[in-house]
Design a protein around this motif. Structure first.
Motif, PDB file in Angstrom:
ATOM      1  N   GLU A 119       0.648  -0.977  -0.293  1.00  0.00           N
ATOM      2  CA  GLU A 119      -0.002   0.303   0.078  1.00  0.00           C
ATOM      3  C   GLU A 119       0.462   0.964  -0.646  1.00  0.00           C
ATOM      4  O   GLU A 119       1.510   0.831   0.688  1.00  0.00           O
ATOM      5  CB  GLU A 119      -1.132  -0.002   1.504  1.00  0.00           C
ATOM      6  N   LYS A 120       0.531   2.791  -0.882  1.00  0.00           N
ATOM      7  CA  LYS A 120       1.273   2.896  -1.246  1.00  0.00           C
ATOM      8  C   LYS A 120       1.721   3.872   0.470  1.00  0.00           C
ATOM      9  O   LYS A 120       3.215   4.546   0.092  1.00  0.00           O
ATOM     10  CB  LYS A 120       0.161   4.261  -2.027  1.00  0.00           C
ATOM     11  N   TYR A 121       0.774   4.497   1.344  1.00  0.00           N
ATOM     12  CA  TYR A 121       2.084   5.421   1.976  1.00  0.00           C
ATOM     13  C   TYR A 121       2.063   4.342   3.187  1.00  0.00           C
ATOM     14  O   TYR A 121       3.486   5.072   4.325  1.00  0.00           O
ATOM     15  CB  TYR A 121       0.570   6.017   2.527  1.00  0.00           C
ATOM     16  N   HIS A 122       1.986   3.082   3.520  1.00  0.00           N
ATOM     17  CA  HIS A 122       2.788   2.193   4.270  1.00  0.00           C
ATOM     18  C   HIS A 122       4.565   1.501   3.287  1.00  0.00           C
ATOM     19  O   HIS A 122       5.037   1.219   4.224  1.00  0.00           O
ATOM     20  CB  HIS A 122       2.208   1.045   4.915  1.00  0.00           C
ATOM     21  N   GLY A 123       4.273   1.896   1.877  1.00  0.00           N
ATOM     22  CA  GLY A 123       5.128   0.931   1.797  1.00  0.00           C
ATOM     23  C   GLY A 123       5.272  -0.289   1.933  1.00  0.00           C
ATOM     24  O   GLY A 123       4.556  -1.002   2.489  1.00  0.00           O
ATOM     25  N   LEU A 124       6.818  -1.104   1.994  1.00  0.00           N
ATOM     26  CA  LEU A 124       7.151  -2.256   2.365  1.00  0.00           C
ATOM     27  C   LEU A 124       8.156  -1.888   3.430  1.00  0.00           C
ATOM     28  O   LEU A 124       9.087  -2.164   3.064  1.00  0.00           O
ATOM     29  CB  LEU A 124       8.144  -3.023   1.537  1.00  0.00           C
ATOM     30  N   LYS A 125       7.731  -2.254   4.610  1.00  0.00           N
ATOM     31  CA  LYS A 125       8.673  -2.049   5.804  1.00  0.00           C
ATOM     32  C   LYS A 125       9.271  -3.731   6.865  1.00  0.00           C
ATOM     33  O   LYS A 125      10.293  -2.540   7.071  1.00  0.00           O
ATOM     34  CB  LYS A 125       7.716  -1.794   6.693  1.00  0.00           C
ATOM     35  N   ASP A 126       8.306  -4.293   6.617  1.00  0.00           N
ATOM     36  CA  ASP A 126       9.003  -5.499   6.896  1.00  0.00           C
ATOM     37  C   ASP A 126       9.964  -5.813   6.501  1.00  0.00           C
ATOM     38  O   ASP A 126      10.432  -5.938   5.229  1.00  0.00           O
ATOM     39  CB  ASP A 126       7.988  -6.713   6.509  1.00  0.00           C
ATOM     40  N   ARG A 170      13.241  -7.824  -3.110  1.00  0.00           N
ATOM     41  CA  ARG A 170      14.495  -6.368  -3.108  1.00  0.00           C
ATOM     42  C   ARG A 170      13.661  -5.625  -4.398  1.00  0.00           C
ATOM     43  O   ARG A 170      13.556  -4.552  -4.407  1.00  0.00           O
ATOM     44  CB  ARG A 170      15.685  -7.276  -3.738  1.00  0.00           C
ATOM     45  N   TYR A 171      13.300  -6.560  -5.365  1.00  0.00           N
ATOM     46  CA  TYR A 171      12.395  -5.890  -6.697  1.00  0.00           C
ATOM     47  C   TYR A 171      11.922  -5.495  -6.264  1.00  0.00           C
ATOM     48  O   TYR A 171      11.795  -4.120  -6.877  1.00  0.00           O
ATOM     49  CB  TYR A 171      11.990  -7.097  -7.588  1.00  0.00           C
ATOM     50  N   VAL A 172      11.172  -6.266  -5.409  1.00  0.00           N
ATOM     51  CA  VAL A 172       9.465  -5.331  -4.956  1.00  0.00           C
ATOM     52  C   VAL A 172       9.790  -3.979  -3.657  1.00  0.00           C
ATOM     53  O   VAL A 172       9.092  -2.242  -3.745  1.00  0.00           O
ATOM     54  CB  VAL A 172       8.333  -5.913  -3.642  1.00  0.00           C
ATOM     55  N   ASP A 173      10.798  -4.208  -2.870  1.00  0.00           N
ATOM     56  CA  ASP A 173      11.388  -3.356  -2.450  1.00  0.00           C
ATOM     57  C   ASP A 173      11.988  -1.995  -2.926  1.00  0.00           C
ATOM     58  O   ASP A 173      11.601  -1.127  -2.816  1.00  0.00           O
ATOM     59  CB  ASP A 173      12.937  -3.764  -1.410  1.00  0.00           C
ATOM     60  N   LEU A 174      12.868  -2.254  -4.526  1.00  0.00           N
ATOM     61  CA  LEU A 174      13.218  -1.317  -5.027  1.00  0.00           C
ATOM     62  C   LEU A 174      12.033  -0.523  -6.124  1.00  0.00           C
ATOM     63  O   LEU A 174      12.515   1.025  -6.206  1.00  0.00           O
ATOM     64  CB  LEU A 174      13.821  -1.814  -5.862  1.00  0.00           C
ATOM     65  N   ILE A 175      10.972  -1.107  -6.222  1.00  0.00           N
ATOM     66  CA  ILE A 175       9.916  -0.411  -6.697  1.00  0.00           C
ATOM     67  C   ILE A 175       8.833   0.879  -5.720  1.00  0.00           C
ATOM     68  O   ILE A 175       8.546   1.774  -6.189  1.00  0.00           O
ATOM     69  CB  ILE A 175       8.828  -1.521  -7.076  1.00  0.00           C
ATOM     70  N   VAL A 176       9.333   0.471  -4.106  1.00  0.00           N
ATOM     71  CA  VAL A 176       8.186   0.809  -3.720  1.00  0.00           C
ATOM     72  C   VAL A 176       9.023   1.942  -1.959  1.00  0.00           C
ATOM     73  O   VAL A 176       8.018   2.333  -2.307  1.00  0.00           O
ATOM     74  CB  VAL A 176       6.991  -0.584  -2.617  1.00  0.00           C
TER      75      VAL A 176
END
Length: 504
Positions: free
Chosen positions: A147-154, A162-168
């Motif tokens: 989700e946009k405002y919380h991002g990937l925090k885990d 990492r591919y998702v981490d780099l996106i968000v």
């Protein structure tokens, strides 16, 4: 969240994922399969458009990237398109792209990758944007971005995906851009000084060049054990024997040891060797090289690490290991000359004693316990005991010491260097001492390398050698608290293994 709520969340998620697959199936039925797209001719990117708006206003551009937000308002919609350089707003109207295309566009999801052709303009709110004339779906995303405002925090999930981490979390890219700049600076620094970049074997028949526990594998054809390299030192010194005066190699090393914020089983190191030089020349290279990397990558030789300013500007502070122990532990080893005396003071100060431990190893244990974490500003610790330096030349003034140094900053070892031992008789004796340690249970002790002894007998000129831990250096330059933040794909325990452990 209770179990029923968790199950309900999984069901909702499954429904959303199915909706995306249904959209893909409908597109495929229409002959609009996005996965059939082979290429897209881009003419610009988000940053170029924003930085050169005055020149590009009113011009037609073709851009591509991932939809990161979407706002549909009847017959018009806005999306934020993200490419490698950043994000740019795109404006899509029904009357510009046509009713059928707009209908299809309206079904696109956040995460989808599109190509968009349109006119560069500014909105009434003065936001630089692209007004679409044509939109094409290049890849359908079948997963859901965080989700946009919380991002990937885990954190664990960030490293695994990492591919998702780099996106968000686009700011994550900055650490790796700094890393790339720093490594380019390192190479250019050495290349300009006449060093030759070379490649040496990663699979070795002997685990040598450092005191570390290796990864062991097996070569089926030769039917012999082999080791992933723990260091490339011995091969590089063979090249000096062969007539190359200045060589270096940067690449992955592998050590089958513990994992921590500063340790990953595979990591990047750089080693260089220079004929007719000694450890003092290596000090000059070290402080000038690392300060150059910092300046090129960050714009300054002074970096802020977790609230502390670390100044890499040469010259760096220098002190012997014994001086450091005397300053921070209050023990003067210049008055302690026997193994028995050293072991007695170690016991008195609570230092762990291991089988076969000798005076030099006690000095090092005192340094690691009392001195290492005090070295916040860049510091050279010199003249290590011969017992812990099997490949370094003895000091002429005191044969119990070696002409060696380690470079420290923020309490971390960043580099290790010495005047290379080129006496084959002394070197063989050091290897024999390492074998003795191995027999006493030290599984990090070096193996005997007969071919390296033979190379020394052929003749190694006086040589200075240096190794720098790249990942730790990059951690300081990027203000990263763990080595995993500067490795694109750090080593992680498989999720299946974690589940199995939990069940057991």
């Amino acid at each position: 969240m209770n179990k029923d709520q968790q199950n309900e969340l999984v069901e909702d998620l499954s429904e959303v994922l199915q909706v995306r697959r249904d959209k893909l199936a409908k597109l495929q039925e229409m002959g609009r399969d996005p996965f059939h797209q082979s290429r897209y001719d881009r003419t610009s990117n988000s940053m170029a458009i924003k930085n050169n708006f005055d020149e590009m206003e009113g011009k037609i551009v073709k851009i591509a990237g991932r939809i990161m937000s979407k706002r549909i308002q009847g017959k018009a919609g806005f999306i934020d398109l993200q490419d490698q350089e950043g994000r740019i707003q795109c404006y899509v109207r029904l009357d510009r792209i046509g009713e059928e295309e707009y209908s299809i566009f309206s079904t696109y999801d956040i995460g989808d990758i599109i190509g968009l052709e349109g006119e560069v303009f500014k909105t009434k709110k003065e936001e630089i944007s692209v007004k679409a004339n044509n939109v094409v779906l290049l890849t359908k995303s079948l997963q859901i971005l965080p989700e946009k405002y919380h991002g990937l925090k885990d954190q664990d999930l960030r490293y695994r995906q990492r591919y998702v981490d780099l996106i968000v979390n686009p700011e994550v890219k900055n650490a790796f851009l700094i890393r790339t700049k720093a490594l380019k600076a390192l190479r250019s620094f050495l290349d300009e000084r006449g060093f030759l970049e070379v490649e040496t074997p990663i699979l070795n028949t002997i685990a040598g060049g450092a005191n570390a526990r290796p990864f062991i594998t097996h070569h089926n054809t030769l039917d012999i054990p082999m080791y992933l390299r723990i260091a490339n030192e011995l091969y590089l010194k063979r090249l000096i024997v062969g007539g190359f005066d200045k060589v270096y190699e940067m690449g992955r090393m592998f050590r089958n040891e513990g994992m921590s914020v500063k340790h990953n089983p595979e990591y990047t190191a750089m080693e260089l060797y220079q004929a007719y030089a000694d450890y003092t020349d290596m000090m000059d290279i070290t402080e000038n090289l690392i300060s150059h990397m910092a300046e090129v990558a960050t714009g300054s030789m002074v970096v802020n690490y977790q609230g502390t300013e670390i100044d890499f500007t040469p010259p760096w502070k220098r002190m012997t290991m014994e001086e450091c122990v005397k300053q921070y532990a209050g023990v003067d080893f210049s008055t302690i000359n026997t193994d028995e005396e050293a072991l007695a003071i170690a016991k008195e100060k609570g230092i762990e004693i291991t089988p076969g431990m000798r005076r030099g190893e006690v000095i090092n244990a005192f340094f690691e316990e009392f001195g290492e974490d005090k070295l916040i500003q860049p510091t050279f610790i010199t003249h290590h005991p011969v017992e812990i330096s099997p490949l370094a030349k003895r000091s002429v003034d005191d044969p119990r010491r070696t002409d060696r140094f380690e470079a420290f900053a923020n309490g971390w070892e960043l580099g290790n260097a010495f005047s290379e031992l080129n006496d084959p008789i002394d070197q063989k004796g050091r290897f024999m001492d390492q074998l003795r340690k191995k027999e006493l249970g030290d599984d990090e002790a070096c193996d005997m390398d007969e071919d390296f002894i033979n190379a020394l007998e052929v003749g190694l000129p006086p040589t200075g050698g240096l190794g720098i831990g790249i990942d730790r250096t990059i951690m300081l330059l990027t203000n990263s608290t763990t080595i995993r933040d500067v490795l694109l794909f750090p080593t992680m325990k498989p999720i299946e293994t974690n589940k199995k452990s939990d069940e057991e």
